[in-house]
Design a protein around this motif. Structure first.
Motif: not given
Lengths: 287, 217
Positions: A92-108
């Protein structure tokens, strides 16, 4: 009488240097003074605990079978919760660090919720989640009836309660770890024939070793101190769901202050040992 | 052969205008242009690290525009080299071959050959930490050449080197060009590099890419 050139030079030098030295002293006094307040508070807290009990009381409390069982469950549940936290926190840390995707701020934002939520509310939410029927299907009922493995008010509930909070810290730690790593190496690995998975496994993961150890340490320490969610979701049944943090509560509730302090000291010792050992192993403190 | 047909790349507010370019097999082409014009972006697009908004990229006649970087068989040396911190020099040279599951004998022979050509045989057991700029550059070049790519992309490979090392690397690139015959696109700001290495020279400007007679100016 005229001043000698050397005397003038000395006086000039002293005029130039003295104000700076005074301002540095003030700086260190302020910064050090404020820092010392907090350090002193922690040291005094620990010292008060040590002075309150005696070695004989300490060993007598630890000899109780309930406390020994709580210690065993604590060591086991914290370790399992920390392993699970790193297991989930790394991808999860890797996905949040490396990729921009719709709704990333919500997951964050969602990841931070267990950190800011009051502990009792988190425990209550876990309890409701496991007993809330979803179109006639219930998580707790499914675990109990289909797998013969009830969760609530059993030891798995302790692990799950610890994991819920510890994992949020693990995700944050792993995200910072990957943020600090140059993604270029993984990109070059992909030009050399790696899939994204291979680039992660062979390049990113080995580089994040220290981050993983740090995430494990933080998750373990956080799980050790967990109390509220365990109280609500796992209960405080002696010899079954009792961990050291609930032992302190149970001993206090029956007025056994000596035992409560002894268990508290044991928790302090555990935390210090784990933090020191893992920090030395993982973050190169020895160098 | 590298062929770009009206390739356009968008990245935030930056837009690389439609680029058309053809480099024949075995040619050594140099790409020059002012800073910030998109030379690195173009290289990244060719090797598949950046999505192309429009146009086609063909490698030896095959349209690889939508292919993943690993399938394009392109050796890439980025400007910052991006060596792998946890691997030794030998592991860098072996990396692409291990990914391709080549036999141990082939890997050993190729590693020996590369380390000899690049002059890094004595460094094989070393970690990349502590390597000099020239040594790091050789390792990055060896890593890119290890799987015998048909195309080699070099992003300012000599820019961060001192004069002596740059001269050595210059000679090395010339030897690599002669011995491998790999189709190469080399981004540089140095006129001297373009004059001594390039078969052809391209200039990336605001309005697009132009071929210029050697030397580029």
């Amino acid at each position: 009488m005229l001043n000698q050139p050397s005397t003038i030079a000395t006086q000039n030098a002293s005029k130039l240097w003295n104000p700076r030295r005074r301002s540095d002293a003030l700086f260190f006094l302020l910064m050090g003074g404020l820092s010392a307040c907090f350090i002193l508070l922690i040291v005094l807290l620990l010292a008060a605990d040590v002075m309150f009990t005696s070695p004989r009381e300490f060993y007598r409390a630890l000899a109780k079978p309930e406390i020994r069982a709580a210690l065993r469950l604590t060591l086991l549940s914290c370790t399992v919760a920390a392993i699970l936290s790193v297991w989930v926190g790394t991808p999860l840390g890797y996905l949040l660090s490396r990729y921009s995707f719709p709704g990333r701020w919500i997951i964050d934002t969602l990841v931070d919720i267990p950190i800011v939520l009051p502990p009792l509310v988190l425990g209550l939410s876990l309890l409701i989640l496991f007993h809330q029927p979803f179109f006639g299907w219930q998580i707790e009922g499914w675990f109990r009836d289909s797998l013969g493995f009830p969760i609530a008010f059993r030891w798995p509930a302790v692990v799950l309660a610890q994991f819920s909070v510890a994992c949020a810290f693990s995700v944050r730690t792993m995200r910072v770890t990957f943020d600090q790593m140059n993604p270029r190496a993984e990109e070059v690995a992909r030009t050399l024939g790696c899939t994204r998975g291979q680039a992660f496994w062979q390049i990113a993961l080995p580089q994040s070793r220290r981050g993983i150890v740090t995430a494990f340490t933080i998750a373990w320490a956080r799980a050790l101190g967990e109390f509220g969610p365990i109280l609500v979701f796992a209960g405080t049944t002696r010899m079954r769901t009792e961990v050291l943090s609930t032992s302190v509560y149970l001993e206090l509730s029956i007025g056994n202050l000596d035992a409560a302090v002894a268990v508290s000291l044991l928790m302090v010792m555990l935390a210090v040992v784990v933090l020191l050992v893992l920090r030395v192993l993982g973050t190169g403190l020895t160098s | 052969m590298i062929e770009l047909r009206n390739v356009s790349v968008k990245s935030g507010s930056f837009v690389l205008p439609r680029i058309s370019l053809q480099i024949e097999s075995g040619e050594y082409a140099v790409l020059m242009g002012t800073t910030g014009r998109g030379k690195t972006t173009l290289l990244e697009s060719i090797c598949g690290l950046r999505r192309v908004a429009e146009g086609q990229i063909l490698i030896h006649g095959r349209d690889v525009t939508r292919w993943s970087p690993g399938d394009r068989e392109i050796g890439y040396v980025p400007q910052d080299l991006a060596l792998f911190p946890t691997l030794t020099v030998r592991e860098h040279l072996e990396f692409a071959m291990r990914i391709r599951k080549m036999s141990a004998a082939v890997i050993a022979a190729r590693t020996q050959e590369l380390s000899s050509v690049l002059g890094i045989g004595h460094l094989l057991t070393r970690s990349i930490t502590g390597l000099s700029g020239g040594e790091s550059q050789r390792v990055a070049l060896g890593r890119a050449l290890s799987f015998r790519p048909s195309v080699l992309l070099l992003d300012e490979p000599l820019s961060a080197l001192d004069e002596t090392t740059r001269h050595e690397m210059h000679e090395l690139l010339r030897r690599v060009k002669q011995s491998t015959g790999v189709t190469t696109l080399h981004v540089t700001h140095s006129v001297a590099e373009s004059e001594s290495l390039a078969d052809r020279c391209f200039w990336l400007a605001e309005e697009g890419i132009q071929e210029r007679p050697l030397a580029c100016r």
